[in-house]
Design a protein around this motif. Sequence first.
Motif, PDB file in Angstrom:
ATOM      1  N   ILE A  84       0.935  -1.310   0.055  1.00  0.00           N
ATOM      2  CA  ILE A  84       0.061   0.009  -0.192  1.00  0.00           C
ATOM      3  C   ILE A  84       0.749   1.245  -0.102  1.00  0.00           C
ATOM      4  O   ILE A  84       0.787   2.286  -0.903  1.00  0.00           O
ATOM      5  CB  ILE A  84      -0.778  -0.019   0.961  1.00  0.00           C
ATOM      6  N   LYS A  85       1.939   1.165   0.955  1.00  0.00           N
ATOM      7  CA  LYS A  85       2.702   2.290   0.998  1.00  0.00           C
ATOM      8  C   LYS A  85       3.770   2.388  -0.405  1.00  0.00           C
ATOM      9  O   LYS A  85       3.527   3.762  -1.123  1.00  0.00           O
ATOM     10  CB  LYS A  85       3.919   2.277   1.902  1.00  0.00           C
ATOM     11  N   MET A  86       4.000   1.720  -1.213  1.00  0.00           N
ATOM     12  CA  MET A  86       4.603   1.749  -2.365  1.00  0.00           C
ATOM     13  C   MET A  86       3.532   2.069  -3.520  1.00  0.00           C
ATOM     14  O   MET A  86       4.009   3.184  -4.292  1.00  0.00           O
ATOM     15  CB  MET A  86       5.329   0.426  -2.674  1.00  0.00           C
ATOM     16  N   ILE A  87       2.624   1.900  -3.396  1.00  0.00           N
ATOM     17  CA  ILE A  87       1.442   2.288  -4.455  1.00  0.00           C
ATOM     18  C   ILE A  87       0.961   3.581  -4.140  1.00  0.00           C
ATOM     19  O   ILE A  87       1.126   4.501  -5.358  1.00  0.00           O
ATOM     20  CB  ILE A  87       0.119   1.426  -4.210  1.00  0.00           C
ATOM     21  N   PHE A  88       0.928   3.937  -2.980  1.00  0.00           N
ATOM     22  CA  PHE A  88       0.726   5.253  -2.682  1.00  0.00           C
ATOM     23  C   PHE A  88       1.925   6.451  -2.987  1.00  0.00           C
ATOM     24  O   PHE A  88       1.457   7.344  -3.436  1.00  0.00           O
ATOM     25  CB  PHE A  88       0.454   5.619  -0.894  1.00  0.00           C
TER      26      PHE A  88
END
Length: 192
Positions: A84-88
Motif C-alpha cells: 500500500i505504501k509503495m502504491i501510494f
Amino acid sequence: MMQEFWNSFLASFTLTIASEFGDKTFLTTSIFSLKYPRWLVFISSMFALTTMNIVSLFLGKITANIPTYIIETISIILFGLFGIKMIFDGYNMKQDMNVDLKQMEKIIENEIVTNKKKNDDQIQLSTILLSAKQNGGLQWAVGFGSFLGNFFTNSIAILCSTIVSEIISIRTVQIIGGFTFIFCSIFKYYYS
C-alpha cells in the motif's frame, strides 16, 4: 523439502526485486555507474546489500523462536502495508520524474540529506520475516533468493543505467512493486 526451498527462494527473490527495482538504491547505483567505474560501483553495491542481507538472515534466525502464527500474521500485515505504501508513493510521484538524470540525482541527494526517517527497510524486514519462518535450515534459500534479486537489480542498474532512466518510469516501477507486495501478502494469507 524441495518445494519448501523453491517457495522460500522465489518469495525472497520476488520481494527483493519488487523492493529494490526503482528505489533509491537502484537509482543511486545507476547514477554512480555513469560517473565512476561500473565494476567498482557494482561490487560496492553488492557488498553493502549482501552484508545487509546476512544481518537480516541472522536476525531472522534469532526471531525463529517466536511462534509461527505470529510471524505469519506479522509478515502478512507488513507485506500488505509495504505494498500500500509503495502504491501510494508511486501515485504521488511526479509523472516526469525520470526525464533528467541530473534532476534525479538532485532529488536523491535531497532525500538522503533531509530524510531522517529510514523508508528503505522493506527488504530487510521481508528477509528477516521470511528467514524466521523457515525451519530446517532453509534460511539460506531466503538469503540466496535475496542475493540473486539484488544481483539482478544491480546488474540492470549498472548495465542499462542510461536506457532505464529514459524508458522505465520510476513511478510505474513503484506501483508494480506495491502490487507485488500486496499479492505476496494475499498469497501468504491463503497458503500459509
